[in-house]
Design an enzyme around this catalytic site. Sequence first.
Site, PDB file in Angstrom:
ATOM      1  CG  HIS A 128       1.888   7.669  -0.655  1.00  0.00           C
ATOM      2  ND1 HIS A 128       1.242   8.681   0.011  1.00  0.00           N
ATOM      3  CD2 HIS A 128       1.335   6.508  -0.193  1.00  0.00           C
ATOM      4  CE1 HIS A 128       0.347   8.171   0.833  1.00  0.00           C
ATOM      5  NE2 HIS A 128       0.377   6.847   0.730  1.00  0.00           N
ATOM      6  CG  ASP A 144      -2.411   3.815   6.652  1.00  0.00           C
ATOM      7  OD1 ASP A 144      -1.253   3.642   7.056  1.00  0.00           O
ATOM      8  OD2 ASP A 144      -2.758   4.805   5.989  1.00  0.00           O
ATOM      9  CG  HIS A 178      -0.428   0.432   2.480  1.00  0.00           C
ATOM     10  ND1 HIS A 178       0.388  -0.382   3.239  1.00  0.00           N
ATOM     11  CD2 HIS A 178      -0.569   1.590   3.181  1.00  0.00           C
ATOM     12  CE1 HIS A 178       0.721   0.251   4.353  1.00  0.00           C
ATOM     13  NE2 HIS A 178       0.166   1.448   4.329  1.00  0.00           N
ATOM     14  CG  ASP A 179       2.314   3.589   2.866  1.00  0.00           C
ATOM     15  OD1 ASP A 179       1.406   4.163   2.230  1.00  0.00           O
ATOM     16  OD2 ASP A 179       2.456   3.699   4.098  1.00  0.00           O
ATOM     17  CE  LYS A 223       3.609   7.037   3.122  1.00  0.00           C
ATOM     18  NZ  LYS A 223       3.372   6.844   4.574  1.00  0.00           N
ATOM     19  CG  HIS A 258      -3.878   3.382   1.068  1.00  0.00           C
ATOM     20  ND1 HIS A 258      -3.097   3.373  -0.070  1.00  0.00           N
ATOM     21  CD2 HIS A 258      -3.155   4.026   2.010  1.00  0.00           C
ATOM     22  CE1 HIS A 258      -1.960   3.985   0.193  1.00  0.00           C
ATOM     23  NE2 HIS A 258      -1.961   4.392   1.450  1.00  0.00           N
ATOM     24  CG  HIS A 259      -4.166   7.950   2.186  1.00  0.00           C
ATOM     25  ND1 HIS A 259      -4.201   8.101   3.552  1.00  0.00           N
ATOM     26  CD2 HIS A 259      -2.940   7.435   1.883  1.00  0.00           C
ATOM     27  CE1 HIS A 259      -3.039   7.723   4.067  1.00  0.00           C
ATOM     28  NE2 HIS A 259      -2.262   7.304   3.075  1.00  0.00           N
TER      29      HIS A 259
END
Length: 348
Positions: free
Chosen positions: A197, A251, A168-169, A172, A222-223
């Site tokens: 990201h 998260d 998911h990240d 970054k 996811h954000h």
Amino acid sequence: MRRKYIHIYQCKPGYILADDVYDDNGILIVSKNVVANDYIIKRLKNFRIRQLCVYDYTQMKNNEKKQIYIDQFKREYKKNVNAIKQIICDLAAGRKLDYEKVKFISDSLYSRLSTITNITDYMNVVKDIDEYTYRHSINVSIYAFFIAKWLGLEEEEIKNIVVTGILHDIGKSRIPDYILNKRGPLLPEEFEKMKEHTSIGYKLSLDITYVTDEIREGILMHHESEDGSGYPIGLKGDGINRYAKIIAIADVYDALTSERVYKKRNTPFDAFKEIIKMGYSKFDAKIMMTFLTNICGYYIGSTVRMNNGQIGQVVFISPQSISTPIVSIDGKCIDLSEKKYFRIDEML
């Protein structure tokens, strides 16, 4: 683990409840997977509960076996954190995403987590491991695994959600270090850069033919928030991918309860309060409540330090008031929902 039915007067401290327990009006009294103690047993008797479904007590006594599992988990956890670090470093250097490493981590996590009943026992032993950026992806995968399991999803979907948590990240990896590692709040322009990201991660995932569209959308979304206030697209409600909704809660919970360079970790109870405050505007209501009602029970029995320095033990968490448990201090039970001047400062 085998289940069995017992009369309330057969229930002893240490039994694990195998089912939710409701009163005559259908209101949840105690959630399943909670470990019974004297306070909970007395409460159940007061509600005139006669029969309970519990896990077989004979299978729960081997503390040495449990410790072996925990030690194995910690060793595998460290290996997985190092594998995530290598994946991120490779991406930062411009190399392609190595899906074999991702598969190694997801398979390791899934096989180990499938044998675990009490998530907090295991998360407590790894909470002080350094390098938040890398362990965060592992932690999110772990919490997402349990959320998916509590939602009753099929095995293949749970495995896909674990992969989503790992990835998911990954975007970054292309965000400047001075932004990622900044102590304190980001400036508006830095935050705008950080928000990229999700889109970067989505694009990186396109290089892997084995990754499903749902996993890719989970990385991208996811954000996003239920009310449309999230990013990168501003989707709302049913427009948000289900994997993303699960990852969003995992998260936030891990971020709140982890030590960071610029803030101390929140207690789980402060985290519950914060997630409830964000509530329906940010999270899917069903997924949020499934997570909160299941995870809170695992903190019963925890030793805590109160804001006045006293040491106590959490003896009960009401499903209706999960951020303010009942704490026993020197043999006296204190309901934190009533004693507003008392609060838990630290989990010990």
